[in-house]
Write a protein that holds these residues in place. Structure first.
Motif, mmCIF file in Angstrom:
data_model
loop_
_atom_site.group_PDB
_atom_site.id
_atom_site.type_symbol
_atom_site.label_atom_id
_atom_site.label_comp_id
_atom_site.label_asym_id
_atom_site.label_seq_id
_atom_site.Cartn_x
_atom_site.Cartn_y
_atom_site.Cartn_z
ATOM 1 N N ASP A 1 -7.857 4.414 -12.023
ATOM 2 C CA ASP A 1 -7.479 5.479 -12.948
ATOM 3 C C ASP A 1 -7.535 6.863 -12.314
ATOM 4 O OD1 ASP A 1 -6.992 3.716 -15.006
ATOM 5 O OD2 ASP A 1 -8.990 3.885 -15.873
ATOM 6 N N ASP A 2 -7.978 6.951 -11.046
ATOM 7 C CA ASP A 2 -7.995 8.242 -10.385
ATOM 8 C C ASP A 2 -6.571 8.779 -10.275
ATOM 9 O OD1 ASP A 2 -10.690 7.567 -9.963
ATOM 10 O OD2 ASP A 2 -10.738 8.791 -8.165
ATOM 11 N N LEU A 3 -6.445 10.089 -10.367
ATOM 12 C CA LEU A 3 -5.124 10.715 -10.388
ATOM 13 C C LEU A 3 -4.305 10.346 -9.153
ATOM 14 C CD1 LEU A 3 -3.180 12.621 -11.831
ATOM 15 C CD2 LEU A 3 -4.316 14.537 -10.695
ATOM 16 N N PHE A 4 -4.947 10.202 -8.005
ATOM 17 C CA PHE A 4 -4.235 9.862 -6.780
ATOM 18 C C PHE A 4 -3.432 8.572 -6.947
ATOM 19 C CE2 PHE A 4 -4.112 7.609 -2.668
ATOM 20 C CZ PHE A 4 -3.389 8.529 -1.924
ATOM 21 N N HIS A 5 -4.040 7.563 -7.550
ATOM 22 C CA HIS A 5 -3.329 6.309 -7.790
ATOM 23 C C HIS A 5 -2.261 6.468 -8.866
ATOM 24 C CE1 HIS A 5 -5.713 4.056 -5.054
ATOM 25 N NE2 HIS A 5 -6.829 4.107 -5.751
ATOM 26 N N LEU A 6 -2.581 7.245 -9.900
ATOM 27 C CA LEU A 6 -1.647 7.402 -11.013
ATOM 28 C C LEU A 6 -0.351 8.099 -10.599
ATOM 29 C CD1 LEU A 6 -4.187 8.436 -13.810
ATOM 30 C CD2 LEU A 6 -3.101 6.204 -13.525
ATOM 31 N N ILE A 7 -0.432 8.978 -9.594
ATOM 32 C CA ILE A 7 0.779 9.664 -9.118
ATOM 33 C C ILE A 7 1.389 8.952 -7.910
ATOM 34 C CG2 ILE A 7 0.011 11.927 -9.973
ATOM 35 C CD1 ILE A 7 -0.682 12.633 -7.020
ATOM 36 N N ASN A 8 0.879 7.731 -7.624
ATOM 37 C CA ASN A 8 1.382 6.966 -6.467
ATOM 38 C C ASN A 8 1.241 7.774 -5.178
ATOM 39 O OD1 ASN A 8 2.299 4.740 -8.160
ATOM 40 N ND2 ASN A 8 3.951 6.119 -8.797
ATOM 41 N N GLY A 9 0.033 8.287 -4.959
ATOM 42 C CA GLY A 9 -0.218 9.182 -3.836
ATOM 43 C C GLY A 9 0.145 8.612 -2.478
ATOM 44 N N ASN A 10 -0.040 7.297 -2.321
ATOM 45 C CA ASN A 10 0.283 6.681 -1.026
ATOM 46 C C ASN A 10 1.762 6.792 -0.671
ATOM 47 O OD1 ASN A 10 -2.196 5.673 0.050
ATOM 48 N ND2 ASN A 10 -2.232 4.142 -1.575
ATOM 49 N N SER A 11 2.596 6.947 -1.691
ATOM 50 C CA SER A 11 4.042 6.991 -1.452
ATOM 51 C C SER A 11 4.542 8.395 -1.108
ATOM 52 C CB SER A 11 4.794 6.473 -2.685
ATOM 53 O OG SER A 11 4.661 7.365 -3.777
ATOM 54 N N ILE A 12 3.701 9.408 -1.302
ATOM 55 C CA ILE A 12 4.167 10.786 -1.080
ATOM 56 C C ILE A 12 3.436 11.475 0.071
ATOM 57 C CG2 ILE A 12 5.069 11.140 -3.406
ATOM 58 C CD1 ILE A 12 2.515 12.541 -4.177
ATOM 59 N N CYS A 13 2.605 10.720 0.787
ATOM 60 C CA CYS A 13 1.945 11.295 1.958
ATOM 61 C C CYS A 13 1.506 10.186 2.901
ATOM 62 C CB CYS A 13 0.726 12.138 1.551
ATOM 63 S SG CYS A 13 -0.714 11.179 1.025
ATOM 64 N N ASP A 14 1.173 10.573 4.111
ATOM 65 C CA ASP A 14 0.511 9.678 5.049
ATOM 66 C C ASP A 14 -0.974 9.785 4.747
ATOM 67 O OD1 ASP A 14 -0.569 8.290 7.149
ATOM 68 O OD2 ASP A 14 0.158 9.638 8.713
ATOM 69 N N SER A 15 -1.530 8.779 4.076
ATOM 70 C CA SER A 15 -2.888 8.856 3.557
ATOM 71 C C SER A 15 -3.882 8.217 4.517
ATOM 72 C CB SER A 15 -2.967 8.167 2.191
ATOM 73 O OG SER A 15 -4.289 8.204 1.685
ATOM 74 N N MET B 1 -2.753 19.146 -5.878
ATOM 75 C CA MET B 1 -2.209 19.851 -4.706
ATOM 76 C C MET B 1 -1.193 18.966 -3.995
ATOM 77 S SD MET B 1 -2.826 22.767 -3.001
ATOM 78 C CE MET B 1 -2.850 23.529 -1.376
ATOM 79 N N LEU B 2 -1.525 17.688 -3.835
ATOM 80 C CA LEU B 2 -0.627 16.740 -3.178
ATOM 81 C C LEU B 2 0.685 16.616 -3.933
ATOM 82 C CD1 LEU B 2 -0.019 14.457 -1.139
ATOM 83 C CD2 LEU B 2 -1.286 12.903 -2.662
ATOM 84 N N LYS B 3 0.612 16.453 -5.245
ATOM 85 C CA LYS B 3 1.819 16.307 -6.052
ATOM 86 C C LYS B 3 2.691 17.557 -5.972
ATOM 87 C CE LYS B 3 4.170 13.845 -9.141
ATOM 88 N NZ LYS B 3 4.756 12.523 -8.816
ATOM 89 N N THR B 4 2.060 18.724 -6.035
ATOM 90 C CA THR B 4 2.810 19.975 -5.972
ATOM 91 C C THR B 4 3.472 20.150 -4.608
ATOM 92 O OG1 THR B 4 1.245 20.974 -7.538
ATOM 93 C CG2 THR B 4 2.668 22.468 -6.309
ATOM 94 N N LEU B 5 2.741 19.875 -3.546
ATOM 95 C CA LEU B 5 3.305 19.975 -2.205
ATOM 96 C C LEU B 5 4.473 19.017 -2.007
ATOM 97 C CD1 LEU B 5 0.095 20.339 -0.007
ATOM 98 C CD2 LEU B 5 2.047 21.909 0.029
ATOM 99 N N SER B 6 4.367 17.819 -2.587
ATOM 100 C CA SER B 6 5.460 16.853 -2.447
ATOM 101 C C SER B 6 6.714 17.355 -3.148
ATOM 102 C CB SER B 6 5.045 15.491 -3.012
ATOM 103 O OG SER B 6 4.957 15.507 -4.423
ATOM 104 N N LEU B 7 6.543 18.008 -4.304
ATOM 105 C CA LEU B 7 7.685 18.572 -5.020
ATOM 106 C C LEU B 7 8.300 19.746 -4.270
ATOM 107 C CD1 LEU B 7 6.248 18.462 -8.658
ATOM 108 C CD2 LEU B 7 7.928 16.906 -7.652
ATOM 109 N N LEU B 8 7.490 20.392 -3.437
ATOM 110 C CA LEU B 8 7.986 21.505 -2.612
ATOM 111 C C LEU B 8 8.662 21.021 -1.341
ATOM 112 C CD1 LEU B 8 4.920 23.915 -2.963
ATOM 113 C CD2 LEU B 8 7.183 24.245 -3.980
#
Length: 366
Positions: free
Chosen positions: A56-70, A34-41
């Motif tokens: 190995d969690d997906l959040f880290h693999l997609i660099n989640g910290n860089s695409i949201c205020d976590s 959901m986070l990745k899709t919202l960031s692309l939107l």
């Protein structure tokens, strides 16, 4: 993503680009998609969730910290949650955070109820404090229904219930949501509170990046990667399998409709596959073996294992008719996309963030 020209993507982009989206559970499996899709939107996202379990969690693999205020915090921390919601002043709230595992709920029943029921109340109490217009989509589960294990698919107005603590906690959360909707977000006083509340009930999701214990697809991927047979407990159990992007886009489409017509769509919707894709566990494993190109499985029945439903189907006609949503993939395509993700992860983990974006691109082009 400049080449995305799908009209659905464009509609969602028009709704969410530049909007503030508060997303609970953003570090989890479904939450990360959901986070990745919202960031692309193009959304401005604040996430609120627990720390991911591993690198190995997906959040880290997609660099989640860089695409949201976590924000790493607990749903049960009411003051912190309310502060984060108030400070952010969101246009949308998507509540995905939960204790989502049936078998784990037998080990931690009280905590499961605390997180899934009280946590949901805390989210809604935070929303109550907002003065601005806000559209809220609360995610529960297909397991909220009182399951008679009959062949008929469940509709949104069927009786709620729950055998195991997880299912019961989510049914309780639905009663709580209905109470808050009537008591604090009543459509008769919408012009005063300006909050619309909808509920999404999704089927069993599969997709890359799920490492949860005692889940079929993660067990398959981990076993096949080391060339060992996967062990299954209930080969004949039937579930409404769907790729994770199906409900994720469904939630976003529900939010879009809620934003346009808050008094019309503030209700519950099922998101699941076509009935032909509600398959037994054993059939799913055979599809996975075919997709992976190899693999074996064995059945180990444990008479002492906790109860899990043997048959569950969802009626998705309401979402289809009212939201114009329908599944884009059948079970074969969903399994192939999932297995491709895991094979890429095990072979070239360094490209998995871009690969995840490409799968989202591919999904919108179907």
């Amino acid at each position: 993503m400049e080449n995305m020209v799908d009209s659905l993507f464009q509609k969602l982009e028009q709704t969410y680009s530049g909007k503030k989206v508060f997303l609970t559970g953003h570090t989890g499996f479904k939450g990360s998609w959901m986070l990745k899709t919202l960031s692309l939107l193009g959304a401005d996202i604040k996430g609120y969730a627990l720390e991911p379990n591993s690198k190995d969690d997906l959040f880290h693999l997609i660099n989640g910290n860089s695409i949201c205020d976590s924000v790493i915090a607990d749903l049960r921390d009411k003051k912190r949650l309310e502060k984060e919601i108030l400070d952010f002043q969101p246009d949308f709230v998507f509540h995905l955070a939960a204790q989502p595992l049936v078998r784990l709920s037998y080990d931690i029943p009280a905590e499961t109820f605390e997180v899934n029921v009280i946590g949901t109340a805390n989210v809604l109490d935070g929303v109550r404090l907002l003065k601005n217009k806000c559209d809220v989509v609360l995610i529960t589960t297909d397991k909220v229904y009182h399951n008679n294990e009959w062949i008929y698919p469940y509709r949104e107005n069927d009786r709620l219930g729950g055998y195991d603590p997880y299912s019961a906690s989510k049914a309780c959360a639905e009663l709580l949501i209905d109470s808050y909707r009537n008591s604090f977000f009543n459509i008769k006083t919408y012009s005063t509170h300006k909050k619309a509340i909808a509920v999404a009930r999704a089927g069993n999701v599969i997709g890359g990046g799920d490492w949860s214990k005692d889940r079929l697809i993660p067990d398959i991927a981990k076993a096949f990667a080391i060339e060992k047979p996967v062990v299954i407990r209930n080969p004949n159990s039937v579930r409404p399998w769907q790729h994770v992007l199906e409900p994720v886009v469904g939630y976003l489409l529900l939010g879009l409709n809620l934003e346009k017509s808050p008094l019309q769509f503030n209700q519950a919707y099922n998101f699941g596959p076509h009935l032909s894709d509600a398959l037994p566990v054993e059939d799913m494993i055979k599809l996975a073996i075919e997709s992976w190109g190899m693999g074996e499985y064995k059945v180990e029945n444990d008479e002492n294992q906790p109860h899990e439903a043997g048959l569950l189907k969802l009626d998705i006609s309401k979402a289809n008719m009212e939201l114009k949503w329908q599944p884009k993939m059948d079970a074969v395509k969903a399994v192939n996309m999932t297995m491709d993700w895991y094979k890429t992860f095990f072979d070239e983990s360094e490209i998995i963030s871009d690969f995840t974006s490409r799968q989202i691109d591919e999904f919108f082009r179907l």
